[in-house]
Design a protein around this motif. Structure first.
Motif, PDB file in Angstrom:
ATOM      1  N   THR A  78      25.705  -6.774 -15.084  1.00 36.18           N
ATOM      2  CA  THR A  78      25.527  -6.579 -13.640  1.00 36.18           C
ATOM      3  C   THR A  78      24.079  -6.760 -13.187  1.00 36.18           C
ATOM      4  OG1 THR A  78      25.190  -4.188 -13.931  1.00 36.18           O
ATOM      5  CG2 THR A  78      27.460  -4.971 -13.577  1.00 36.18           C
ATOM      6  N   ALA A  79      23.150  -6.925 -14.121  1.00 40.81           N
ATOM      7  CA  ALA A  79      21.728  -7.035 -13.771  1.00 40.81           C
ATOM      8  C   ALA A  79      21.474  -8.274 -12.918  1.00 40.81           C
ATOM      9  CB  ALA A  79      20.882  -7.091 -15.034  1.00 40.81           C
ATOM     10  N   GLN A  80      20.756  -8.087 -11.816  1.00 42.82           N
ATOM     11  CA  GLN A  80      20.441  -9.203 -10.925  1.00 42.82           C
ATOM     12  C   GLN A  80      18.948  -9.499 -10.853  1.00 42.82           C
ATOM     13  OE1 GLN A  80      22.205  -8.255  -7.147  1.00 42.82           O
ATOM     14  NE2 GLN A  80      24.296  -8.581  -7.865  1.00 42.82           N
ATOM     15  N   SER A  81      18.129  -8.578 -11.312  1.00 41.22           N
ATOM     16  CA  SER A  81      16.681  -8.780 -11.290  1.00 41.22           C
ATOM     17  C   SER A  81      16.055  -8.076 -12.483  1.00 41.22           C
ATOM     18  CB  SER A  81      16.076  -8.224  -9.988  1.00 41.22           C
ATOM     19  OG  SER A  81      16.168  -6.816  -9.969  1.00 41.22           O
ATOM     20  N   GLU A  82      14.784  -8.334 -12.695  1.00 38.52           N
ATOM     21  CA  GLU A  82      14.072  -7.697 -13.807  1.00 38.52           C
ATOM     22  C   GLU A  82      14.083  -6.179 -13.681  1.00 38.52           C
ATOM     23  OE1 GLU A  82       9.517  -7.578 -14.561  1.00 38.52           O
ATOM     24  OE2 GLU A  82      10.234  -9.365 -15.626  1.00 38.52           O
ATOM     25  N   ALA A  83      14.027  -5.663 -12.437  1.00 39.72           N
ATOM     26  CA  ALA A  83      14.027  -4.217 -12.210  1.00 39.72           C
ATOM     27  C   ALA A  83      15.297  -3.559 -12.737  1.00 39.72           C
ATOM     28  CB  ALA A  83      13.851  -3.925 -10.732  1.00 39.72           C
ATOM     29  N   ASP A  84      16.381  -4.323 -12.828  1.00 34.90           N
ATOM     30  CA  ASP A  84      17.630  -3.785 -13.359  1.00 34.90           C
ATOM     31  C   ASP A  84      17.615  -3.695 -14.886  1.00 34.90           C
ATOM     32  OD1 ASP A  84      18.773  -3.661 -10.788  1.00 34.90           O
ATOM     33  OD2 ASP A  84      19.321  -5.787 -10.898  1.00 34.90           O
ATOM     34  N   LEU A  85      16.631  -4.340 -15.497  1.00 37.94           N
ATOM     35  CA  LEU A  85      16.589  -4.413 -16.960  1.00 37.94           C
ATOM     36  C   LEU A  85      15.516  -3.543 -17.593  1.00 37.94           C
ATOM     37  CD1 LEU A  85      16.984  -8.287 -17.377  1.00 37.94           C
ATOM     38  CD2 LEU A  85      18.753  -6.541 -17.721  1.00 37.94           C
ATOM     39  N   THR A  86      14.434  -3.270 -16.858  1.00 35.42           N
ATOM     40  CA  THR A  86      13.299  -2.580 -17.474  1.00 35.42           C
ATOM     41  C   THR A  86      12.850  -1.407 -16.620  1.00 35.42           C
ATOM     42  OG1 THR A  86      11.041  -2.884 -18.301  1.00 35.42           O
ATOM     43  CG2 THR A  86      11.644  -4.145 -16.367  1.00 35.42           C
ATOM     44  N   ASP A  87      12.410  -0.329 -17.281  1.00 43.55           N
ATOM     45  CA  ASP A  87      11.915   0.846 -16.557  1.00 43.55           C
ATOM     46  C   ASP A  87      10.585   1.362 -17.087  1.00 43.55           C
ATOM     47  OD1 ASP A  87      12.736   1.823 -18.976  1.00 43.55           O
ATOM     48  OD2 ASP A  87      14.132   3.323 -18.170  1.00 43.55           O
ATOM     49  N   SER A  88      10.057   0.709 -18.131  1.00 45.57           N
ATOM     50  CA  SER A  88       8.793   1.164 -18.712  1.00 45.57           C
ATOM     51  C   SER A  88       8.135   0.003 -19.446  1.00 45.57           C
ATOM     52  CB  SER A  88       9.026   2.343 -19.665  1.00 45.57           C
ATOM     53  OG  SER A  88       9.961   1.985 -20.683  1.00 45.57           O
ATOM     54  N   GLY A  89       6.926   0.247 -19.946  1.00 42.31           N
ATOM     55  CA  GLY A  89       6.204  -0.796 -20.684  1.00 42.31           C
ATOM     56  C   GLY A  89       5.086  -0.195 -21.498  1.00 42.31           C
ATOM     57  N   LEU A  90       4.553  -0.985 -22.411  1.00 40.81           N
ATOM     58  CA  LEU A  90       3.412  -0.540 -23.206  1.00 40.81           C
ATOM     59  C   LEU A  90       2.144  -0.617 -22.358  1.00 40.81           C
ATOM     60  CD1 LEU A  90       4.156  -2.343 -26.602  1.00 40.81           C
ATOM     61  CD2 LEU A  90       4.615   0.047 -25.994  1.00 40.81           C
ATOM     62  N   ARG A  91       1.310   0.377 -22.425  1.00 42.90           N
ATOM     63  CA  ARG A  91       0.086   0.422 -21.616  1.00 42.90           C
ATOM     64  C   ARG A  91      -0.829  -0.745 -21.971  1.00 42.90           C
ATOM     65  NH1 ARG A  91      -2.188   5.852 -24.726  1.00 42.90           N
ATOM     66  NH2 ARG A  91      -2.736   4.800 -26.678  1.00 42.90           N
ATOM     67  N   TYR A  92      -1.486  -1.332 -20.948  1.00 40.16           N
ATOM     68  CA  TYR A  92      -2.401  -2.449 -21.172  1.00 40.16           C
ATOM     69  C   TYR A  92      -3.855  -1.991 -21.196  1.00 40.16           C
ATOM     70  CZ  TYR A  92      -2.458  -2.177 -16.044  1.00 40.16           C
ATOM     71  OH  TYR A  92      -2.531  -1.729 -14.750  1.00 40.16           O
ATOM     72  N   ASP A  93      -4.119  -0.747 -20.779  1.00 40.44           N
ATOM     73  CA  ASP A  93      -5.444  -0.157 -20.925  1.00 40.44           C
ATOM     74  C   ASP A  93      -5.272   1.356 -20.931  1.00 40.44           C
ATOM     75  OD1 ASP A  93      -5.185   0.760 -18.301  1.00 40.44           O
ATOM     76  OD2 ASP A  93      -6.941  -0.296 -17.535  1.00 40.44           O
ATOM     77  N   LEU A  94      -6.379   2.091 -20.964  1.00 41.25           N
ATOM     78  CA  LEU A  94      -6.308   3.555 -20.994  1.00 41.25           C
ATOM     79  C   LEU A  94      -6.664   4.189 -19.660  1.00 41.25           C
ATOM     80  CD1 LEU A  94      -7.993   4.251 -24.475  1.00 41.25           C
ATOM     81  CD2 LEU A  94      -5.552   4.113 -23.949  1.00 41.25           C
ATOM     82  N   THR A  95      -7.128   3.403 -18.695  1.00 31.60           N
ATOM     83  CA  THR A  95      -7.570   3.954 -17.416  1.00 31.60           C
ATOM     84  C   THR A  95      -6.402   4.407 -16.557  1.00 31.60           C
ATOM     85  OG1 THR A  95      -9.509   2.509 -17.477  1.00 31.60           O
ATOM     86  CG2 THR A  95      -8.979   3.529 -15.376  1.00 31.60           C
TER      87      THR A  95
END
Length: 416
Positions: A78-95
């Protein structure tokens, strides 16, 4: 199909010789920064995708390793966009994680709060010398301090650390985002196009002033504004006092405290620094993160050919979480780049010499083995590092490999 023994592209295995240097540098970082009053904290490596994609991280937001939803939340059909597939990610910095951390815990923290973070971050970048897709960052930040004392402390702490690692003759380049904006406004660039102007200015080292002119005009800016803008940099370079030039030129456009703060930072750092470096005002310094609001700085080393540390003031980021802006300023060391330079210079960890290896002949009786283990224990109780290992047939090669890990003393034990 056989399993793959090489790491994923952009990642790397770390061998014992390098790990010894990394551990030493990490320990020195903690020791030095704690002496300046910074308190260690830790944040999760996984962040909410909304935070990571909040238009605070510049081009790094294009490099996020995104994490798919799990279990019942993930529905591929049923996914129609990226928002339907992902809710988090690995941090790209510490700030960004620090800003969320402070927003969530400010009531339990002192003001100002001086934070020290060391941890891995991830960017889907093109791997190159000193740059990997997983790498360690080391950040110090001062939250809740609006005065330039924050910048002074950050620069002194970081340069003190580099001095302890025997780095000399490097440059700390410093600028102010408000100067960049005031210059752009004075020359007639539209405010909503300032970021594009700065992106092009940031290429100056690679394309030169002619290239900057050409790109600005190609981007649609007027020739008069472009000529006025580039001429200002030439006039500054010819001036004996670039800050004084800007103070006079930008009267009524630039906030009154900007030049005074830079002068105070320069005077204070030069008078109290503990390392051999030069602090220089660089009006072309931009820094890519869009969250910077004031002073920005980078450390440039001839050994690496580019910056090995950078940071600046980001007074608006915490307000994105709380609705109330909090003064914030930070400095990040390029840990991997520092380690790369040390490895290339054959850096030896102080005090690493004197490690001992006890090599035991195979099939040694239990009573004799116990004697060896007791001797090793006594050596360790006296502060020595002792490795007990079975003796290989090729002892010469075995000793060569142990020598690479810092072992300088070898003692052999036989059955007879």
């Amino acid at each position: 199909m056989p399993l793959k023994k090489k790491p994923v592209t952009g990642m790397k295995d770390i061998l014992p010789a390098e790990m010894q240097i990394r551990d030493y540098v990490t320990g020195l970082i903690k020791e030095t920064y704690k002496s300046f009053g910074f308190s260690p904290i830790e944040t999760p490596c996984v962040e909410h995708i909304e935070n990571l994609c909040s238009k605070q991280g510049g081009d790094n937001e294009k490099l996020i390793f995104k994490i798919m939803k799990r279990g019942e939340k993930l529905n591929l059909e049923t996914a129609q966009s990226e928002a339907d597939l992902t809710d988090s990610g690995l941090r790209y910095d510490l700030t960004l994680p620090l800003s969320r951390f402070y927003s969530n815990n400010a009531n339990n923290l002192p003001t100002p709060f001086k934070a020290l973070q060391i941890g891995s971050v991830w960017r889907a970048d093109r791997p190159q010398r000193g740059r990997f897709r997983q790498f360690v960052q080391c950040d110090i930040d001062i939250l809740g301090e609006a005065s330039c004392l924050a910048e002074i402390e950050l620069i002194l702490a970081t340069t003190t650390l580099l001095g302890k690692l025997n780095f000399k003759g490097f440059k700390v380049r410093i600028n102010e985002r408000r100067i960049l904006k005031a210059m752009a406004e004075y020359c007639g660039f539209p405010e909503d196009q300032f970021d594009l102007v700065f992106i092009i200015l940031d290429k100056m080292d690679k394309i030169g002033w002619d290239g900057v002119k050409a790109e600005l005009i190609e981007a649609g800016f007027s020739a008069d504004s472009v000529a006025k803008y580039v001429d200002m940099f030439g006039e500054m370079e010819a001036s004996e006092d670039p800050l004084g030039y800007l103070e006079n030129k930008l009267t009524g456009v630039l906030a009154a405290d900007v030049i005074g703060n830079l002068r105070t930072i320069r005077q204070s750092v030069e008078a109290t620094k503990a390392a051999d470096f030069e602090l220089v005002f660089d009006p072309t310094l931009v820094r890519g993160m869009s969250y910077y609001t004031g002073t920005i700085f980078e450390i440039e080393m001839p050994e690496f050919g580019s910056s090995v540390a950078g940071g600046g003031r980001y007074d608006k980021m915490i307000g994105k979480f709380t609705g109330n802006d909090t003064p914030a300023c930070g400095f990040s060391i390029g840990f991997e780049r520092i380690v790369t330079i040390l490895l290339e210079n054959n850096f030896q960890v102080p005090g690493a010499a004197g490690k001992k290896a006890f090599l035991i002949e195979k099939n040694m009786p239990a009573d004799k083995l116990c004697e060896v283990l007791k001797e090793a224990r006594a050596e360790r109780e006296n502060g020595a590092t002792v490795q007990v290992a079975l003796m290989n047939k090729n002892k010469k090669f075995q000793k060569e490999q142990l020598s690479k890990e810092g072992y300088t003393e070898f003692k052999e034990f036989f059955n007879r």
